[in-house]
Design a protein around this motif. Structure first.
Motif, PDB file in Angstrom:
ATOM      1  N   THR A   1       0.835  -1.203   0.000  1.00 39.78           N
ATOM      2  CA  THR A   1       0.000   0.000   0.000  1.00 39.78           C
ATOM      3  C   THR A   1       0.867   1.250   0.000  1.00 39.78           C
ATOM      4  OG1 THR A   1      -1.696  -1.177   1.256  1.00 39.78           O
ATOM      5  CG2 THR A   1      -1.855   1.234   1.173  1.00 39.78           C
ATOM      6  N   PRO A   2       0.755   2.095  -1.024  1.00 39.10           N
ATOM      7  CA  PRO A   2       1.565   3.319  -1.053  1.00 39.10           C
ATOM      8  C   PRO A   2       1.193   4.258   0.082  1.00 39.10           C
ATOM      9  CG  PRO A   2       0.579   2.864  -3.212  1.00 39.10           C
ATOM     10  CD  PRO A   2      -0.075   1.958  -2.229  1.00 39.10           C
ATOM     11  N   SER A   3       2.168   5.027   0.542  1.00 35.21           N
ATOM     12  CA  SER A   3       1.892   6.028   1.566  1.00 35.21           C
ATOM     13  C   SER A   3       1.059   7.156   0.965  1.00 35.21           C
ATOM     14  CB  SER A   3       3.194   6.593   2.115  1.00 35.21           C
ATOM     15  OG  SER A   3       3.828   7.404   1.134  1.00 35.21           O
ATOM     16  N   GLU A   4       0.519   8.006   1.832  1.00 32.21           N
ATOM     17  CA  GLU A   4      -0.253   9.152   1.359  1.00 32.21           C
ATOM     18  C   GLU A   4       0.616  10.077   0.503  1.00 32.21           C
ATOM     19  OE1 GLU A   4      -2.750  12.943   3.239  1.00 32.21           O
ATOM     20  OE2 GLU A   4      -2.294  11.200   4.487  1.00 32.21           O
ATOM     21  N   ALA A   5       1.863  10.268   0.922  1.00 34.85           N
ATOM     22  CA  ALA A   5       2.776  11.138   0.161  1.00 34.85           C
ATOM     23  C   ALA A   5       3.065  10.552  -1.213  1.00 34.85           C
ATOM     24  CB  ALA A   5       4.073  11.342   0.939  1.00 34.85           C
ATOM     25  N   LEU A   6       3.243   9.250  -1.276  1.00 31.50           N
ATOM     26  CA  LEU A   6       3.512   8.607  -2.562  1.00 31.50           C
ATOM     27  C   LEU A   6       2.290   8.687  -3.467  1.00 31.50           C
ATOM     28  CD1 LEU A   6       5.338   7.061  -4.454  1.00 31.50           C
ATOM     29  CD2 LEU A   6       4.730   4.949  -3.256  1.00 31.50           C
ATOM     30  N   GLU A   7       1.118   8.468  -2.910  1.00 26.80           N
ATOM     31  CA  GLU A   7      -0.114   8.586  -3.696  1.00 26.80           C
ATOM     32  C   GLU A   7      -0.247   9.988  -4.282  1.00 26.80           C
ATOM     33  OE1 GLU A   7      -2.187   6.494  -4.749  1.00 26.80           O
ATOM     34  OE2 GLU A   7      -2.650   4.912  -3.309  1.00 26.80           O
ATOM     35  N   LYS A   8       0.094  10.991  -3.496  1.00 29.83           N
ATOM     36  CA  LYS A   8       0.012  12.375  -3.971  1.00 29.83           C
ATOM     37  C   LYS A   8       0.987  12.606  -5.123  1.00 29.83           C
ATOM     38  CE  LYS A   8       0.271  17.152  -2.287  1.00 29.83           C
ATOM     39  NZ  LYS A   8       0.499  18.020  -1.085  1.00 29.83           N
ATOM     40  N   ASP A   9       2.208  12.099  -4.986  1.00 30.79           N
ATOM     41  CA  ASP A   9       3.197  12.237  -6.059  1.00 30.79           C
ATOM     42  C   ASP A   9       2.743  11.536  -7.333  1.00 30.79           C
ATOM     43  OD1 ASP A   9       4.980  13.812  -4.692  1.00 30.79           O
ATOM     44  OD2 ASP A   9       6.587  12.325  -4.629  1.00 30.79           O
ATOM     45  N   LEU A  10       2.170  10.354  -7.191  1.00 31.43           N
ATOM     46  CA  LEU A  10       1.749   9.595  -8.363  1.00 31.43           C
ATOM     47  C   LEU A  10       0.576  10.274  -9.070  1.00 31.43           C
ATOM     48  CD1 LEU A  10       2.039   5.952  -6.979  1.00 31.43           C
ATOM     49  CD2 LEU A  10       3.616   7.128  -8.526  1.00 31.43           C
ATOM     50  N   THR A  11      -0.314  10.864  -8.289  1.00 31.15           N
ATOM     51  CA  THR A  11      -1.415  11.617  -8.886  1.00 31.15           C
ATOM     52  C   THR A  11      -0.887  12.793  -9.688  1.00 31.15           C
ATOM     53  OG1 THR A  11      -2.955  10.980  -7.128  1.00 31.15           O
ATOM     54  CG2 THR A  11      -3.499  12.960  -8.391  1.00 31.15           C
ATOM     55  N   ARG A  12       0.072  13.518  -9.104  1.00 32.44           N
ATOM     56  CA  ARG A  12       0.662  14.653  -9.812  1.00 32.44           C
ATOM     57  C   ARG A  12       1.400  14.200 -11.058  1.00 32.44           C
ATOM     58  NH1 ARG A  12       0.538  19.056 -12.412  1.00 32.44           N
ATOM     59  NH2 ARG A  12       2.589  20.024 -12.728  1.00 32.44           N
ATOM     60  N   LEU A  13       2.124  13.098 -10.963  1.00 28.08           N
ATOM     61  CA  LEU A  13       2.850  12.561 -12.119  1.00 28.08           C
ATOM     62  C   LEU A  13       1.887  12.250 -13.254  1.00 28.08           C
ATOM     63  CD1 LEU A  13       5.622  11.465 -13.208  1.00 28.08           C
ATOM     64  CD2 LEU A  13       4.881   9.229 -12.335  1.00 28.08           C
ATOM     65  N   ASP A  14       0.788  11.602 -12.937  1.00 26.38           N
ATOM     66  CA  ASP A  14      -0.211  11.235 -13.943  1.00 26.38           C
ATOM     67  C   ASP A  14      -0.750  12.493 -14.629  1.00 26.38           C
ATOM     68  OD1 ASP A  14      -2.099   9.871 -15.455  1.00 26.38           O
ATOM     69  OD2 ASP A  14      -2.756   8.626 -13.788  1.00 26.38           O
ATOM     70  N   ILE A  15      -1.077  13.510 -13.838  1.00 30.98           N
ATOM     71  CA  ILE A  15      -1.601  14.765 -14.388  1.00 30.98           C
ATOM     72  C   ILE A  15      -0.565  15.435 -15.290  1.00 30.98           C
ATOM     73  CG2 ILE A  15      -2.287  17.121 -13.755  1.00 30.98           C
ATOM     74  CD1 ILE A  15      -3.581  15.880 -11.224  1.00 30.98           C
ATOM     75  N   LEU A  16       0.672  15.480 -14.834  1.00 32.95           N
ATOM     76  CA  LEU A  16       1.737  16.147 -15.587  1.00 32.95           C
ATOM     77  C   LEU A  16       1.982  15.465 -16.921  1.00 32.95           C
ATOM     78  CD1 LEU A  16       3.947  18.377 -15.507  1.00 32.95           C
ATOM     79  CD2 LEU A  16       5.469  16.656 -14.505  1.00 32.95           C
ATOM     80  N   TRP A  17       2.112  14.148 -16.901  1.00 32.34           N
ATOM     81  CA  TRP A  17       2.334  13.423 -18.149  1.00 32.34           C
ATOM     82  C   TRP A  17       1.160  13.598 -19.106  1.00 32.34           C
ATOM     83  CZ3 TRP A  17       4.818   8.000 -16.761  1.00 32.34           C
ATOM     84  CH2 TRP A  17       6.126   8.221 -16.310  1.00 32.34           C
ATOM     85  N   GLN A  18      -0.055  13.488 -18.577  1.00 32.90           N
ATOM     86  CA  GLN A  18      -1.246  13.646 -19.413  1.00 32.90           C
ATOM     87  C   GLN A  18      -1.272  15.037 -20.040  1.00 32.90           C
ATOM     88  OE1 GLN A  18      -3.565  11.193 -19.932  1.00 32.90           O
ATOM     89  NE2 GLN A  18      -4.754  12.468 -21.327  1.00 32.90           N
ATOM     90  N   GLU A  19      -0.909  16.031 -19.266  1.00 25.42           N
ATOM     91  CA  GLU A  19      -0.899  17.408 -19.751  1.00 25.42           C
ATOM     92  C   GLU A  19       0.042  17.570 -20.948  1.00 25.42           C
ATOM     93  OE1 GLU A  19       1.246  20.888 -17.645  1.00 25.42           O
ATOM     94  OE2 GLU A  19      -0.822  20.980 -16.923  1.00 25.42           O
ATOM     95  N   GLY A  20       1.256  17.062 -20.818  1.00 27.31           N
ATOM     96  CA  GLY A  20       2.215  17.183 -21.909  1.00 27.31           C
ATOM     97  C   GLY A  20       1.778  16.431 -23.150  1.00 27.31           C
ATOM     98  N   LEU A  21       1.309  15.209 -22.966  1.00 28.12           N
ATOM     99  CA  LEU A  21       0.899  14.390 -24.107  1.00 28.12           C
ATOM    100  C   LEU A  21      -0.267  15.019 -24.854  1.00 28.12           C
ATOM    101  CD1 LEU A  21       1.154  10.909 -22.340  1.00 28.12           C
ATOM    102  CD2 LEU A  21       2.659  11.742 -24.162  1.00 28.12           C
ATOM    103  N   GLU A  22      -1.218  15.595 -24.122  1.00 29.36           N
ATOM    104  CA  GLU A  22      -2.377  16.215 -24.760  1.00 29.36           C
ATOM    105  C   GLU A  22      -2.012  17.542 -25.420  1.00 29.36           C
ATOM    106  OE1 GLU A  22      -5.521  16.592 -21.932  1.00 29.36           O
ATOM    107  OE2 GLU A  22      -6.000  14.442 -21.934  1.00 29.36           O
ATOM    108  N   ALA A  23      -1.176  18.339 -24.740  1.00 28.30           N
ATOM    109  CA  ALA A  23      -0.872  19.673 -25.249  1.00 28.30           C
ATOM    110  C   ALA A  23      -0.021  19.637 -26.510  1.00 28.30           C
ATOM    111  CB  ALA A  23      -0.173  20.497 -24.167  1.00 28.30           C
ATOM    112  N   PHE A  24       0.888  18.658 -26.593  1.00 26.52           N
ATOM    113  CA  PHE A  24       1.873  18.685 -27.674  1.00 26.52           C
ATOM    114  C   PHE A  24       1.767  17.484 -28.620  1.00 26.52           C
ATOM    115  CE2 PHE A  24       3.632  20.855 -23.905  1.00 26.52           C
ATOM    116  CZ  PHE A  24       3.515  22.155 -24.394  1.00 26.52           C
ATOM    117  N   GLY A  25       0.777  16.634 -28.401  1.00 31.16           N
ATOM    118  CA  GLY A  25       0.429  15.615 -29.386  1.00 31.16           C
ATOM    119  C   GLY A  25       1.183  14.308 -29.310  1.00 31.16           C
ATOM    120  N   GLY A  26       2.165  14.198 -28.406  1.00 27.63           N
ATOM    121  CA  GLY A  26       2.890  12.952 -28.253  1.00 27.63           C
ATOM    122  C   GLY A  26       3.683  12.582 -29.506  1.00 27.63           C
ATOM    123  N   PRO A  27       4.274  11.396 -29.526  1.00 31.40           N
ATOM    124  CA  PRO A  27       4.191  10.356 -28.498  1.00 31.40           C
ATOM    125  C   PRO A  27       5.069  10.622 -27.277  1.00 31.40           C
ATOM    126  CG  PRO A  27       5.665   9.635 -30.224  1.00 31.40           C
ATOM    127  CD  PRO A  27       5.110  10.966 -30.674  1.00 31.40           C
TER     128      PRO A  27
END
Length: 229
Positions: free
Chosen positions: A123-149
């Motif tokens: 089970t990830p810690s609360e801090a790790l869960e927060k980091d992973l949520t931010r990571l997911d948002i950040l990656w999604q943002e870049g991929l959507e904004a600039f078209g990937g891959p």
């Protein structure tokens, strides 16, 4: 003059991985100088090539550049393809790289890099869960904004190199993100430069016990890809 890049064990050294992968991905010639970790505490051997006794460290003739992000910026001065050509994409890529450089502390602390092991994170810690949520948002943002891959468009750049060790951690600890982020992590792992680093890390003969212990922390080892006699 060929760059000389001083690094430590590929199996463990996520900061060494970043400039190495970028140089390989852009086909920039360099000489690799690998000095293995020597246990806990200050790495005395590193003092011979690095002012901080840390890796990575880049030598370009008499010029010495330490710190991963500083090395990427230095390389980009001579090789502009290190950053995206589009100004908006370049600004975003620099911001995301700086965030990786100074943030995501829980990912780095709780999921130390090990190219060879697959571990049960539990089970990830609360801090790790927060980091992973931010990571997911950040990656999604870049991929959507600039078209990937890739994160800032159709070319592999420094921002992708900055996140390559995170992809190793995602696989090694069985971390789940959203589908787009997971697909991007798989693309990172399959990139020839990233795959080469991982393969060489697994093949290394050195086991650094402090790094191993920091990865395992009593967790169940699902797989160890090293071939031991």
């Amino acid at each position: 003059m060929t760059y000389r890049l001083f690094i430590a064990n590929k199996n463990y050294s996520s900061w060494s991985m970043r400039p190495w992968v970028l140089l390989r991905a852009l086909d920039i010639p360099f000489e690799e100088v690998l000095t293995p970790f020597e246990g806990a505490g200050q790495q005395q051997a590193f003092t011979h090539f690095s002012p901080t006794a840390k890796v990575p460290c880049l030598h370009d003739g008499e010029q010495v550049v330490w710190d991963s992000l500083a090395i990427l910026e230095y390389v980009a001065e001579g090789h502009p393809a290190a950053w995206p050509g589009d100004r908006a994409a370049r600004a975003w890529a620099r911001c995301a790289s700086a965030e990786m450089h100074s943030g995501f502390a829980a990912i780095r602390d709780e999921c130390s890099m090990n190219c060879s092991l697959t571990l049960d994170l539990d089970t990830p810690s609360e801090a790790l869960e927060k980091d992973l949520t931010r990571l997911d948002i950040l990656w999604q943002e870049g991929l959507e904004a600039f078209g990937g891959p890739w994160l800032a468009g159709d070319a592999f750049t420094a921002v992708d190199a900055m996140f390559a060790p995170v992809a190793v951690r995602i696989r090694g600890y069985g971390i789940e993100l959203g589908p787009d982020a997971m697909a991007y992590a798989e693309r990172l792992l399959a990139h020839p430069a990233v795959a080469e680093w991982i393969e060489q890390g697994i093949a290394e003969p050195w086991i650094d016990e402090p790094h191993e212990a920091d990865c395992i922390r009593g967790r169940r080892i699902i797989e160890d890809r090293r071939q031991r006699a």
